[in-house]
Design a protein around this motif. Structure first.
Motif, PDB file in Angstrom:
ATOM      1  N   PHE A  31       0.845  -1.200   0.000  1.00 30.19           N
ATOM      2  CA  PHE A  31       0.000   0.000   0.000  1.00 30.19           C
ATOM      3  C   PHE A  31       0.883   1.254   0.000  1.00 30.19           C
ATOM      4  O   PHE A  31       0.674   2.183  -0.790  1.00 30.19           O
ATOM      5  CB  PHE A  31      -0.927  -0.015   1.226  1.00 30.19           C
ATOM      6  CG  PHE A  31      -1.465   1.331   1.597  1.00 30.19           C
ATOM      7  CD1 PHE A  31      -2.494   1.913   0.855  1.00 30.19           C
ATOM      8  CD2 PHE A  31      -0.948   2.027   2.688  1.00 30.19           C
ATOM      9  CE1 PHE A  31      -2.975   3.173   1.194  1.00 30.19           C
ATOM     10  CE2 PHE A  31      -1.428   3.284   3.021  1.00 30.19           C
ATOM     11  CZ  PHE A  31      -2.451   3.854   2.277  1.00 30.19           C
ATOM     12  N   SER A  32       1.881   1.264   0.886  1.00 34.90           N
ATOM     13  CA  SER A  32       2.757   2.439   1.004  1.00 34.90           C
ATOM     14  C   SER A  32       3.495   2.691  -0.303  1.00 34.90           C
ATOM     15  O   SER A  32       3.575   3.838  -0.769  1.00 34.90           O
ATOM     16  CB  SER A  32       3.776   2.220   2.136  1.00 34.90           C
ATOM     17  OG  SER A  32       3.108   1.928   3.333  1.00 34.90           O
ATOM     18  N   LEU A  47       1.166   3.967  -2.977  1.00 32.14           N
ATOM     19  CA  LEU A  47       0.784   5.351  -2.686  1.00 32.14           C
ATOM     20  C   LEU A  47       1.917   6.308  -3.072  1.00 32.14           C
ATOM     21  O   LEU A  47       1.686   7.339  -3.717  1.00 32.14           O
ATOM     22  CB  LEU A  47       0.451   5.488  -1.194  1.00 32.14           C
ATOM     23  CG  LEU A  47      -0.145   6.825  -0.766  1.00 32.14           C
ATOM     24  CD1 LEU A  47      -1.577   6.964  -1.285  1.00 32.14           C
ATOM     25  CD2 LEU A  47      -0.145   6.960   0.751  1.00 32.14           C
ATOM     26  N   LEU A  48       3.141   5.950  -2.690  1.00 34.58           N
ATOM     27  CA  LEU A  48       4.294   6.785  -3.031  1.00 34.58           C
ATOM     28  C   LEU A  48       4.439   6.878  -4.551  1.00 34.58           C
ATOM     29  O   LEU A  48       4.756   7.944  -5.087  1.00 34.58           O
ATOM     30  CB  LEU A  48       5.575   6.197  -2.402  1.00 34.58           C
ATOM     31  CG  LEU A  48       5.692   6.341  -0.884  1.00 34.58           C
ATOM     32  CD1 LEU A  48       6.871   5.531  -0.348  1.00 34.58           C
ATOM     33  CD2 LEU A  48       5.846   7.812  -0.488  1.00 34.58           C
TER      34      LEU A  48
END
Lengths: 265, 140
Positions: free
Chosen positions: B68-69, B72-73
């Motif tokens: 997810f991170s 998102l980045l």
């Protein structure tokens, strides 16, 4: 202008941080690590409340008709207590079933508390599912132990439930472990092995299975008290005692009806 | 491209929610009877449900959180994050395949919440493969 992308580049980190905190919070609350003791205790309270339901409501929830046409199962059954007791507690269990192992201490407590006031019967009901590939052989093993001495049946039954985590996994050498348990409880291991390979022990297991199937057993542990199924949430000492006490009281107040607990129909 | 990354974020969040549920279930589940219609309990209580005392579900949650991170980045323009996301999605799909094999062949039972995790895990990989294919098309 230069500040704008910088500002926006912080956004994902803020979102990541928020999600991380949210996830950790949910896990901590859900598992009762923080603050949610109330949630967990509420849950246990609900379970306790279900255990505290009056025996009558449990009785009302039970199937009204007794399974009159069910085959008798292995004869003589693996029985503790008094064969003439007015209340029969019949357990169908699978030695690879985690819930059966979890219920085992409760069943032992029931046996100890009521002694000869009840007739406690253990039925082998190995589930024919791939995850329980050793369950049928385990049932045969306890029957083989019982062929040497009825007390050894209960001793090995206890060993198999208590040590389930050791012998049940696919990688475990269950046969060697069962031999170790057999030695521990004082069985003649040579005879134990030959009885395990013989037809008599298997026949007993098959007879119990046939009875369970006729009663409609499709999960384990399945407990019947005077031929009436006990809902799984009530398979705990408190609820079982409530039901048994009610049945004992019923039998005492209606002596003409005693003997309804026979499971050898 | 942003659409694909948003799909990746959504899939990672779905996988994260599923894994968090399974982690909580791992620690708090009340026993249920063993059934001839074998189900979650068999899978979730098998010897494969933990690695070194850590629930597999918790490891899954960590992996989905990382995915997810990274997605998102990447949505905010970090290209390295998207490459790392690709590497991770390949590893996750490989682990998922192994877990599916365990459920099918060794444990002999499937768990619906584990299957949801398998779907989200493969979605991450598919999204990454599509994004790479589109990128190549653009380059040509």
């Amino acid at each position: 202008m230069k500040n704008e992308p910088k500002k926006s580049s912080n956004v994902p980190y803020i979102i990541i941080g928020v999600v991380l905190i949210a996830v950790l919070g949910v896990v901590a609350l859900g598992t009762g690590l923080i603050g949610a003791g109330w949630w967990i205790s509420n849950k246990s309270q609900q379970t306790a409340n279900s255990a505290n339901r009056p025996a009558n409501s449990t009785a009302a929830a039970r199937t009204p008709q007794a399974p009159v046409n069910a085959p008798p199962g292995a004869q003589p059954p693996n029985l503790l207590g008094s064969p003439t007791a007015s209340v029969t507690v019949e357990e169908f269990a699978d030695f690879q079933c985690g819930s059966c192992a979890a219920a085992h201490p409760a069943m032992k407590e029931i046996q100890q508390v009521y002694g000869s006031r009840i007739k406690f019967i253990f039925r082998n009901y190995p589930l024919a599912i791939p995850a329980h590939a050793k369950a049928y052989d385990a049932a045969v093993a306890v029957e083989a132990a019982g062929m040497q001495d009825r007390n050894k049946f209960w001793a090995l039954q206890d060993q198999l439930f208590v040590n389930q985590a050791a012998w049940s996994p696919p990688s475990a050498n269950h046969r060697q472990l069962w031999l170790d348990y057999a030695t521990k409880i004082g069985l003649d291991t040579a005879r134990f092995q030959s009885d395990m390979a013989g037809i008599a022990a298997k026949t007993r297991v098959d007879q119990d299975l046939a009875r369970g199937k006729a009663l409609g057993v499709n999960s384990t542990p399945s407990i019947y008290i005077n031929n009436q199924p006990v809902p799984f949430p009530d398979v705990n000492v408190q609820s079982l005692r409530r039901i048994i006490d009610a049945e004992l009281q019923r039998a005492a107040s209606a002596p003409a009806n005693t003997g309804t607990g026979t499971n050898t129909k | 491209m942003p659409v694909l990354k948003i799909i990746a974020i959504a899939a990672a969040l779905a996988g994260l929610a599923d894994s968090v549920y399974l982690t909580i279930h791992h620690y708090t589940a009340e026993p249920v009877p063993c059934s001839i219609i074998s189900g979650c309990e068999t899978v979730l209580t098998s010897e494969y449900a933990e690695i070194g005392g850590v629930p597999l579900a918790a490891l899954g949650a960590a992996a989905y959180f990382a995915a997810f991170s990274l997605a998102l980045l990447a949505t905010f323009g970090n290209r390295t994050a998207w490459t790392l996301f690709g590497v991770q999605s390949i590893i996750m799909a490989a682990v998922t395949s192994w877990l599916l094999y365990l459920q099918a062949s060794v444990i002999g039972a499937f768990c619906q919440f584990c299957l949801i995790s398998a779907i989200t895990s493969f979605t991450l990989l598919i999204v990454y493969i599509i994004s790479m294919l589109l990128q190549r098309k653009k380059a040509i």
